[in-house]
Design a protein around this motif. Structure first.
Motif, PDB file in Angstrom:
ATOM      1  N   ILE A  19       0.840  -1.197   0.000  1.00  0.00           N
ATOM      2  CA  ILE A  19       0.000   0.000   0.000  1.00  0.00           C
ATOM      3  C   ILE A  19       0.874   1.245   0.000  1.00  0.00           C
ATOM      4  CG2 ILE A  19      -1.746   1.338   1.260  1.00  0.00           C
ATOM      5  CD1 ILE A  19      -2.849  -1.203   2.371  1.00  0.00           C
ATOM      6  N   TYR A  20       0.629   2.092  -0.990  1.00  0.00           N
ATOM      7  CA  TYR A  20       1.347   3.355  -1.118  1.00  0.00           C
ATOM      8  C   TYR A  20       0.374   4.479  -0.812  1.00  0.00           C
ATOM      9  CZ  TYR A  20       5.106   0.722  -3.215  1.00  0.00           C
ATOM     10  OH  TYR A  20       6.125  -0.156  -3.412  1.00  0.00           O
ATOM     11  N   GLY A  21       0.700   5.280   0.155  1.00  0.00           N
ATOM     12  CA  GLY A  21      -0.161   6.404   0.523  1.00  0.00           C
ATOM     13  C   GLY A  21       0.371   7.675  -0.103  1.00  0.00           C
ATOM     14  N   LEU A  22      -0.459   8.293  -0.937  1.00  0.00           N
ATOM     15  CA  LEU A  22      -0.076   9.537  -1.602  1.00  0.00           C
ATOM     16  C   LEU A  22      -0.682  10.692  -0.819  1.00  0.00           C
ATOM     17  CD1 LEU A  22       1.171  10.979  -4.064  1.00  0.00           C
ATOM     18  CD2 LEU A  22      -0.924  10.472  -5.315  1.00  0.00           C
ATOM     19  N   LEU A  23       0.197  11.474  -0.218  1.00  0.00           N
ATOM     20  CA  LEU A  23      -0.249  12.482   0.723  1.00  0.00           C
ATOM     21  C   LEU A  23       0.100  13.875   0.201  1.00  0.00           C
ATOM     22  CD1 LEU A  23      -1.437  12.371   3.627  1.00  0.00           C
ATOM     23  CD2 LEU A  23       0.903  12.361   4.487  1.00  0.00           C
TER      24      LEU A  23
ATOM     25  N   LEU B  52      -5.490  -3.780   3.389  1.00  0.00           N
ATOM     26  CA  LEU B  52      -4.308  -4.485   3.915  1.00  0.00           C
ATOM     27  C   LEU B  52      -4.273  -5.927   3.418  1.00  0.00           C
ATOM     28  CD1 LEU B  52      -3.636  -3.404   7.593  1.00  0.00           C
ATOM     29  CD2 LEU B  52      -2.039  -3.427   5.678  1.00  0.00           C
ATOM     30  N   ASN B  53      -5.427  -6.582   3.466  1.00  0.00           N
ATOM     31  CA  ASN B  53      -5.510  -7.966   2.971  1.00  0.00           C
ATOM     32  C   ASN B  53      -5.181  -8.064   1.494  1.00  0.00           C
ATOM     33  OD1 ASN B  53      -6.163  -9.534   5.153  1.00  0.00           O
ATOM     34  ND2 ASN B  53      -8.337  -8.981   5.052  1.00  0.00           N
ATOM     35  N   LEU B  54      -5.729  -7.113   0.729  1.00  0.00           N
ATOM     36  CA  LEU B  54      -5.540  -7.124  -0.726  1.00  0.00           C
ATOM     37  C   LEU B  54      -4.107  -6.835  -1.145  1.00  0.00           C
ATOM     38  CD1 LEU B  54      -8.382  -5.117  -2.469  1.00  0.00           C
ATOM     39  CD2 LEU B  54      -7.881  -7.544  -2.651  1.00  0.00           C
TER      40      LEU B  54
ATOM     41  N   ALA C  80      -0.259   2.209   5.468  1.00  0.00           N
ATOM     42  CA  ALA C  80       0.606   2.391   4.304  1.00  0.00           C
ATOM     43  C   ALA C  80       1.989   1.802   4.564  1.00  0.00           C
ATOM     44  CB  ALA C  80       0.706   3.870   3.964  1.00  0.00           C
ATOM     45  N   HIS C  81       2.476   1.024   3.605  1.00  0.00           N
ATOM     46  CA  HIS C  81       3.837   0.500   3.690  1.00  0.00           C
ATOM     47  C   HIS C  81       4.834   1.540   3.211  1.00  0.00           C
ATOM     48  CE1 HIS C  81       1.176  -3.070   2.952  1.00  0.00           C
ATOM     49  NE2 HIS C  81       1.729  -3.389   4.099  1.00  0.00           N
TER      50      HIS C  81
ATOM     51  N   ALA D 264       9.398   4.326   3.512  1.00  0.00           N
ATOM     52  CA  ALA D 264       8.610   3.679   4.553  1.00  0.00           C
ATOM     53  C   ALA D 264       8.346   4.697   5.663  1.00  0.00           C
ATOM     54  CB  ALA D 264       9.376   2.484   5.097  1.00  0.00           C
ATOM     55  N   PRO D 265       7.163   4.632   6.300  1.00  0.00           N
ATOM     56  CA  PRO D 265       6.851   5.606   7.350  1.00  0.00           C
ATOM     57  C   PRO D 265       7.954   5.699   8.411  1.00  0.00           C
ATOM     58  CG  PRO D 265       4.912   4.312   6.844  1.00  0.00           C
ATOM     59  CD  PRO D 265       6.028   3.735   6.033  1.00  0.00           C
TER      60      PRO D 265
END
Ligand code: ADP
Ligand code: MG
Length: 288
Positions: A28-32, A175-177, A197-198, A213-214
């Motif tokens: 998971i990529y979080g675009l912030l 998260l599962n997906l 988010a990874h 990574a966070p």
């Protein structure tokens, strides 16, 4: 693997994307980024909806422009603005999307049946879109992006209009997906990415100012976040002097969380959070 290489996009005088490069593997990529920072434009380029002025996007090394229909088959996309047929029921709309995606009729029923509970819409599929709340529409929008079991799932502000429990359900499901696919989701709400988010991608005025990574990104802030206690009459001055990330009232005054290189005496160092990170990169304004 999906790679974005030196992507640039200009709209009249606005440079919406300025030499953006990064790559994505499963996860998971979080675009912030604040409104106007270029999130939607980046997603439109990534999904092939919009051609960049410069640079390219490659999937496993091949330019997505030459993959064309093959690439679309791998994609699930929830646009930020999403038009729906008001007179359709949710089920009919999803069947229509299955047709567009070339999913055989025999499979469509099953795909729709499995997508509805994921977004908490099982039992609501016979309602007309016109009668659905904003959050329910958004959930049907997310469901349509899942129908073709995409290897690349791009969700532009999927949590807008969702209540807190719907947000949590979506987060857990994603998260599962994410174990065997690329998921990119945009948000300006930091809490949506907390513990999900990874990887984080921070856009500011079209520039990818930080990504990683966070924990890696938070590392940069270590030793710069403090909490301190102050009386009500001192609060104003603290707010003028420091970047304040949170205030909570306490017996006889306030507990204040600040970002500082030189903290005042009595301040105690504390581990940085994503909220602190957001403030560090974007300051206290909501401007892009
Ligand atoms: P975000 O999704 O982060 O809010 P956008 O990608 O929508 O940001 O917008 C980035 C910038 O590009 C903004 O300044 C916006 O006004 C501008 N922009 C986006 N799309 C268009 C367009 N089709 N025409 C002109 N300007 C645009
Ligand atoms: Mg947007």
């Amino acid at each position: 693997m999906l790679t974005v290489e030196h992507v640039t996009k200009q709209f009249q005088e606005t440079l919406a994307l300025n030499d953006v490069s990064f790559s994505m593997e499963n996860g998971i990529y979080g675009l912030l980024g604040p409104n106007g920072s270029g999130k939607t434009t980046l997603m439109r380029v990534l999904t092939g909806v919009l051609a960049p002025d410069g640079g390219r996007v490659r999937y496993d090394g091949i330019d997505i422009r030459s993959l064309d229909g093959q690439y679309r088959d791998l994609l699930g996309y929830l646009p930020q603005q999403f038009a729906m047929y008001e007179d359709f029921t949710g089920e009919k709309f999803l069947r229509y999307v299955c047709d567009l995606k070339g999913i055989p009729r025999a499979d469509a029923r099953e795909r729709i049946a499995e997508s509805l509970p994921i977004v908490g819409m099982a039992g609501e599929e016979k309602k007309k879109i016109r009668k659905l709340s904003g959050g329910m529409r958004r959930r049907i929008g997310i469901a349509q992006a899942l129908l073709n079991h995409p290897k690349i799932l791009v969700l532009d502000e999927p949590t807008s209009g969702l209540d807190p429990s719907e947000r949590i359900r979506l987060r857990n499901y994603l998260l599962n997906l994410s174990k065997n696919r690329i998921i990119l989701l945009s948000t300006h709400i930091v809490a949506d990415l907390e513990s999900t988010a990874h990887h984080l991608l921070l856009l500011k005025k079209g520039v990818l100012t930080a990504h990683g990574a966070p924990a890696e990104l938070l590392q940069k802030l270590s030793g710069q976040v403090f909490t301190l206690f102050c009386k009500d009459e001192e609060l104003m001055q603290i707010q003028q002097q420091y970047v304040v990330s949170a205030i909570s009232s306490e017996e006889g005054g306030n507990r204040v969380r600040i970002l500082a290189d030189n903290p005042p005496p009595g301040a105690r160092q504390t581990p940085p959070s994503l909220e602190d990170l957001y403030l560090y990169y974007y300051g206290e304004t909501q401007d892009a």
